[in-house]
Scaffold this motif. Structure first.
Motif, PDB file in Angstrom:
ATOM      1  N   GLU A  25      61.086  -1.242 -14.579  1.00 54.77           N
ATOM      2  CA  GLU A  25      62.520  -1.420 -14.873  1.00 54.77           C
ATOM      3  C   GLU A  25      63.278  -0.103 -14.789  1.00 54.77           C
ATOM      4  O   GLU A  25      64.399  -0.069 -14.281  1.00 54.77           O
ATOM      5  N   THR A  26      62.684   0.981 -15.280  1.00 53.95           N
ATOM      6  CA  THR A  26      63.394   2.265 -15.212  1.00 53.95           C
ATOM      7  C   THR A  26      63.552   2.724 -13.765  1.00 53.95           C
ATOM      8  O   THR A  26      64.591   3.296 -13.415  1.00 53.95           O
ATOM      9  N   GLN A  27      62.549   2.463 -12.931  1.00 53.51           N
ATOM     10  CA  GLN A  27      62.690   2.793 -11.506  1.00 53.51           C
ATOM     11  C   GLN A  27      63.799   1.958 -10.867  1.00 53.51           C
ATOM     12  O   GLN A  27      64.605   2.473 -10.078  1.00 53.51           O
ATOM     13  N   GLY A  83      56.818   0.962  -4.402  1.00 51.32           N
ATOM     14  CA  GLY A  83      56.862   0.451  -3.029  1.00 51.32           C
ATOM     15  C   GLY A  83      58.098  -0.393  -2.775  1.00 51.32           C
ATOM     16  O   GLY A  83      58.737  -0.271  -1.720  1.00 51.32           O
ATOM     17  N   LEU A  84      58.454  -1.248  -3.732  1.00 52.97           N
ATOM     18  CA  LEU A  84      59.656  -2.077  -3.576  1.00 52.97           C
ATOM     19  C   LEU A  84      60.917  -1.208  -3.515  1.00 52.97           C
ATOM     20  O   LEU A  84      61.832  -1.483  -2.723  1.00 52.97           O
ATOM     21  N   ILE A  85      60.956  -0.170  -4.312  1.00 55.47           N
ATOM     22  CA  ILE A  85      62.100   0.750  -4.301  1.00 55.47           C
ATOM     23  C   ILE A  85      62.151   1.517  -2.985  1.00 55.47           C
ATOM     24  O   ILE A  85      63.220   1.733  -2.412  1.00 55.47           O
ATOM     25  N   ARG A  86      60.990   1.908  -2.471  1.00 53.67           N
ATOM     26  CA  ARG A  86      60.950   2.605  -1.176  1.00 53.67           C
ATOM     27  C   ARG A  86      61.554   1.709  -0.089  1.00 53.67           C
ATOM     28  O   ARG A  86      62.329   2.172   0.750  1.00 53.67           O
ATOM     29  N   SER A  93      69.484   3.252   3.728  1.00 56.17           N
ATOM     30  CA  SER A  93      69.663   4.323   4.720  1.00 56.17           C
ATOM     31  C   SER A  93      70.020   3.806   6.104  1.00 56.17           C
ATOM     32  O   SER A  93      70.335   4.593   6.991  1.00 56.17           O
ATOM     33  N   LYS A  94      69.981   2.501   6.311  1.00 57.35           N
ATOM     34  CA  LYS A  94      70.229   1.942   7.634  1.00 57.35           C
ATOM     35  C   LYS A  94      71.723   1.767   7.901  1.00 57.35           C
ATOM     36  O   LYS A  94      72.522   1.573   6.998  1.00 57.35           O
TER      37      LYS A  94
END
Length: 174
Positions: A25-27, A83-86, A93-94
């Protein structure tokens, strides 16, 4: 979950899961302002704003669960959420058609909601087995809220009776 901790009891596992979900959650909270600034659809922007408020509440509820379990919430990194945040950062960025970007943002947010549903539902069951009724109730509320977020995001994506959703607008892009 960290590899340095031992899992000898179901309570150890519940604690590890709780700390992992707290970190998740914090991420998520950290990236939500970027998701909001990347979204163009008004309904999606409203949902991301609502999600931000919900994640703030989720963090607080997870802190309550940790207090009840007599453990600090910090100290664990949720690799799945990383990984989900990445993937979400990659979407942000697209460049491209705003409707297609919005559809991608919805997909990112729904993946995270599905992760929350799975994590909270599993932790709720562990807490029930252990007789940790207050913690089970917290997780029951959290899984219900994540399910509601998923449904609302689906509505933004698919539209309703009188409005096309982001997906239909993305399909007719460029």
């Amino acid at each position: 979950m960290p590899s340095t901790s031992s899992l000898n009891t179901l309570k150890d596992l519940l604690i590890a899961q709780t700390r992992d979900l707290y970190n998740a959650e914090t991420q998520y909270r950290e990236i939500l302002p970027s998701l909001l600034s990347s979204a163009t659809d008004d309904e999606l922007r409203k949902e991301i704003t609502d999600i931000t408020e919900l994640v703030d509440a989720n963090i607080s509820w997870l802190e309550h669960a940790c207090t009840h379990l007599n453990v600090e919430p910090s100290g664990v990194t949720c690799e799945a959420m990383r990984g989900l945040i990445r993937e979400a950062r990659d979407t942000i960025s697209k460049y491209g058609d705003p409707y297609v970007i919005d559809a991608a943002l919805i997909a990112n947010a729904q993946r995270i909601a599905h992760y929350q549903i799975a994590g909270y539902g599993t932790a709720r069951q562990f807490a029930k087995v252990l007789g940790e009724d207050r913690v089970a109730d917290i997780y029951g509320d959290l899984v219900r809220h994540a399910g509601n977020v998923d449904q609302r995001l689906t509505k933004v994506a698919t539209g309703g009776w009188f409005a096309r959703g982001v997906n239909q607008r993305a399909e007719t892009a460029a």
